[in-house]
Scaffold this active site. Sequence first.
Site, PDB file in Angstrom:
ATOM      1  N   LYS A  68     -13.429 -40.821  46.130  1.00  0.00           N
ATOM      2  CA  LYS A  68     -13.949 -41.304  44.851  1.00  0.00           C
ATOM      3  C   LYS A  68     -13.021 -42.303  44.141  1.00  0.00           C
ATOM      4  O   LYS A  68     -13.494 -43.146  43.391  1.00  0.00           O
ATOM      5  CB  LYS A  68     -14.270 -40.127  43.911  1.00  0.00           C
ATOM      6  CG  LYS A  68     -15.555 -39.381  44.293  1.00  0.00           C
ATOM      7  CD  LYS A  68     -15.872 -38.322  43.249  1.00  0.00           C
ATOM      8  CE  LYS A  68     -17.194 -37.645  43.530  1.00  0.00           C
ATOM      9  NZ  LYS A  68     -17.577 -36.702  42.469  1.00  0.00           N
ATOM     10  N   ASN A  89     -18.664 -42.694  42.328  1.00  0.00           N
ATOM     11  CA  ASN A  89     -19.396 -41.791  43.231  1.00  0.00           C
ATOM     12  C   ASN A  89     -20.648 -42.457  43.803  1.00  0.00           C
ATOM     13  O   ASN A  89     -21.408 -41.809  44.526  1.00  0.00           O
ATOM     14  CB  ASN A  89     -19.757 -40.469  42.536  1.00  0.00           C
ATOM     15  CG  ASN A  89     -20.926 -40.614  41.599  1.00  0.00           C
ATOM     16  OD1 ASN A  89     -21.169 -41.684  41.042  1.00  0.00           O
ATOM     17  ND2 ASN A  89     -21.681 -39.541  41.412  1.00  0.00           N
TER      18      ASN A  89
HETATM   19  P1  NAP Z   1     -10.699 -32.085  42.369  1.00  0.00           P
HETATM   20  O1  NAP Z   1     -10.491 -33.494  41.962  1.00  0.00           O
HETATM   21  O2  NAP Z   1     -10.157 -31.596  43.664  1.00  0.00           O
HETATM   22  O3  NAP Z   1     -10.067 -31.158  41.175  1.00  0.00           O
HETATM   23  C1  NAP Z   1     -10.119 -29.756  41.232  1.00  0.00           C
HETATM   24  C2  NAP Z   1      -9.393 -29.157  40.029  1.00  0.00           C
HETATM   25  O4  NAP Z   1      -9.535 -27.729  40.101  1.00  0.00           O
HETATM   26  C3  NAP Z   1      -7.912 -29.477  39.980  1.00  0.00           C
HETATM   27  O5  NAP Z   1      -7.517 -29.653  38.650  1.00  0.00           O
HETATM   28  C4  NAP Z   1      -7.272 -28.208  40.577  1.00  0.00           C
HETATM   29  O6  NAP Z   1      -6.020 -27.893  40.026  1.00  0.00           O
HETATM   30  C5  NAP Z   1      -8.228 -27.122  40.140  1.00  0.00           C
HETATM   31  N1  NAP Z   1      -8.243 -26.031  41.116  1.00  0.00           N
HETATM   32  C6  NAP Z   1      -8.646 -26.096  42.411  1.00  0.00           C
HETATM   33  N2  NAP Z   1      -8.530 -24.883  42.997  1.00  0.00           N
HETATM   34  C7  NAP Z   1      -8.041 -24.060  42.055  1.00  0.00           C
HETATM   35  C8  NAP Z   1      -7.676 -22.682  42.061  1.00  0.00           C
HETATM   36  N3  NAP Z   1      -7.821 -21.912  43.151  1.00  0.00           N
HETATM   37  N4  NAP Z   1      -7.166 -22.144  40.924  1.00  0.00           N
HETATM   38  C9  NAP Z   1      -7.006 -22.899  39.809  1.00  0.00           C
HETATM   39  N5  NAP Z   1      -7.327 -24.216  39.751  1.00  0.00           N
HETATM   40  C10 NAP Z   1      -7.840 -24.785  40.864  1.00  0.00           C
HETATM   41  O7  NAP Z   1     -12.249 -31.694  42.383  1.00  0.00           O
HETATM   42  P2  NAP Z   1     -13.413 -32.325  41.483  1.00  0.00           P
HETATM   43  O8  NAP Z   1     -14.023 -33.464  42.200  1.00  0.00           O
HETATM   44  O9  NAP Z   1     -12.874 -32.510  40.129  1.00  0.00           O
HETATM   45  O10 NAP Z   1     -14.492 -31.128  41.539  1.00  0.00           O
HETATM   46  C11 NAP Z   1     -14.278 -29.908  40.839  1.00  0.00           C
HETATM   47  C12 NAP Z   1     -15.507 -29.026  40.992  1.00  0.00           C
HETATM   48  O11 NAP Z   1     -16.611 -29.644  40.350  1.00  0.00           O
HETATM   49  C13 NAP Z   1     -15.928 -28.791  42.440  1.00  0.00           C
HETATM   50  O12 NAP Z   1     -16.347 -27.459  42.583  1.00  0.00           O
HETATM   51  C14 NAP Z   1     -17.105 -29.704  42.633  1.00  0.00           C
HETATM   52  O13 NAP Z   1     -18.027 -29.213  43.585  1.00  0.00           O
HETATM   53  C15 NAP Z   1     -17.703 -29.682  41.232  1.00  0.00           C
HETATM   54  N6  NAP Z   1     -18.492 -30.886  40.960  1.00  0.00           N
HETATM   55  C16 NAP Z   1     -19.795 -30.707  40.648  1.00  0.00           C
HETATM   56  C17 NAP Z   1     -20.586 -31.803  40.373  1.00  0.00           C
HETATM   57  C18 NAP Z   1     -22.041 -31.610  40.026  1.00  0.00           C
HETATM   58  O14 NAP Z   1     -22.803 -32.581  40.082  1.00  0.00           O
HETATM   59  N7  NAP Z   1     -22.450 -30.413  39.626  1.00  0.00           N
HETATM   60  C19 NAP Z   1     -20.056 -33.105  40.440  1.00  0.00           C
HETATM   61  C20 NAP Z   1     -18.696 -33.254  40.742  1.00  0.00           C
HETATM   62  C21 NAP Z   1     -17.924 -32.122  41.020  1.00  0.00           C
HETATM   63  P3  NAP Z   1      -4.683 -28.688  40.422  1.00  0.00           P
HETATM   64  O15 NAP Z   1      -4.673 -29.910  39.533  1.00  0.00           O
HETATM   65  O16 NAP Z   1      -3.622 -27.726  40.106  1.00  0.00           O
HETATM   66  O17 NAP Z   1      -4.792 -29.016  41.873  1.00  0.00           O
END
Ligand code: NAP
Length: 268
Positions: A68, A89
Site C-alpha cells: 500500500k 489501495n
Molecule cells: P498494519 O499496517 O500491519 O498495522 C497493524 C497494527 O496493529 C500495527 O499498529 C500493529 O502494532 C498492531 N498489531 C498487530 N498485531 C498486534 C498484536 N498481536 N497485538 C497488538 N497490536 C498488534 O495493518 P493495517 O493495514 O493497518 O490493518 C489492520 C487491520 O485492519 C487488519 O485486520 C485489516 O484486515 C483491517 N482492515 C480492514 C479494512 C476493511 O475494509 N474493513 C481495511 C483495511 C484494513 P505495531 O505497530 O506494534 O506493529
Amino acid sequence: MITGKTRLNAVIGFPIGHSKSPALHNALYQKLGIDAVMLAFAHNNLKNLISAIKTLNIGLAAVTMPFKQSVMPFLDKIDKTAKKINSVNTIINKNGKLFGYNTDIDGIARALKGVVIRNKIVLVLGAGGAARAIAYYIKMKKGKLAYINRTKTKASILQKDFGGRIASLKALQSAQIIINATPIGMHPKVKASPLSKKFLRKTQVVFDLVYNPAPTQLLKDAKTAGAKTVSGTEMFAGQALRQIELFTNKKLSNPRLTALAVNLLIKT
Ligand code: NAP
C-alpha cells in the site's frame, strides 16, 4: 459471460489467498452488469506487478499488504487524500497512465455514516496503515483522537501527523468511540479481543475494522454491553464500491447497494 471485451481487474499483494476482493467484486460486477472480472495475483516483486498491469491493460488493481505504501513511487498521479494518508489501495489504469487512490477512507465514511464524531473522544487501537486512514477521517470530522499501540513510537507518528494524544488509562475509560485497527480477533484467532470487556459501555460506539469473522469477539462483547456496533464488513463493502465507482466513472451511492455488498461479503 466472459467475452473478448471483458476487462481484467486484479487484486495485488503477497500473500493474497485470504483476500475477499475477488469474490465481492465479481459478485458486484454481475449484479451491476459490469463487463469485467477480478483475479488475485500473488507476487512479491512490485515492479513486475506494475509492468503486468500495463502490459495486460488491467483496468483496476486493488492493492493490499504489503504494497500500500511501496506502490506509490510507481504511479503517474496520486489523489491528494491518498497522499495525506500515505497509502494507496486502488490503481486505475487510464490508457497506460496509473492513478492511485485510497478508498479505505470512503469505506470508513460509509461505515461511520450517522455516527456523530465532532468533539467525541475517539480511541484508536493500532497505528498501521488502516489506523492512518481512520485518524485522517476522525481529524477531518473534528473528533478528539487518542491512540493506543503496541509500538509507542508508531502511535507518536500518528499523533504528529493527525493530532490528538497517546491514550492514558483515563482516556481508555472516557472513550466515546472505540475503533479497532489492529488484526486482533481476525480469523483464525477469533476468540481474541483487543480490549477488555470492562472498558465497554452502552453509551459507546464500537467499530472493528476486522471483517473476518463478522461479528468479531470485540463486537459481540460491545453488543452485550449495549453499545452501538459497526462492523468492518461495512467498511470493506464501502471501499470496494468506491473502487467500482472509480473504475466505471459512475456514482454508486445507493445505501441499498452497500447493504447488498455487505450481504455478499458475509456469504463469501
Ligand atoms: P498494519 O499496517 O500491519 O498495522 C497493524 C497494527 O496493529 C500495527 O499498529 C500493529 O502494532 C498492531 N498489531 C498487530 N498485531 C498486534 C498484536 N498481536 N497485538 C497488538 N497490536 C498488534 O495493518 P493495517 O493495514 O493497518 O490493518 C489492520 C487491520 O485492519 C487488519 O485486520 C485489516 O484486515 C483491517 N482492515 C480492514 C479494512 C476493511 O475494509 N474493513 C481495511 C483495511 C484494513 P505495531 O505497530 O506494534 O506493529
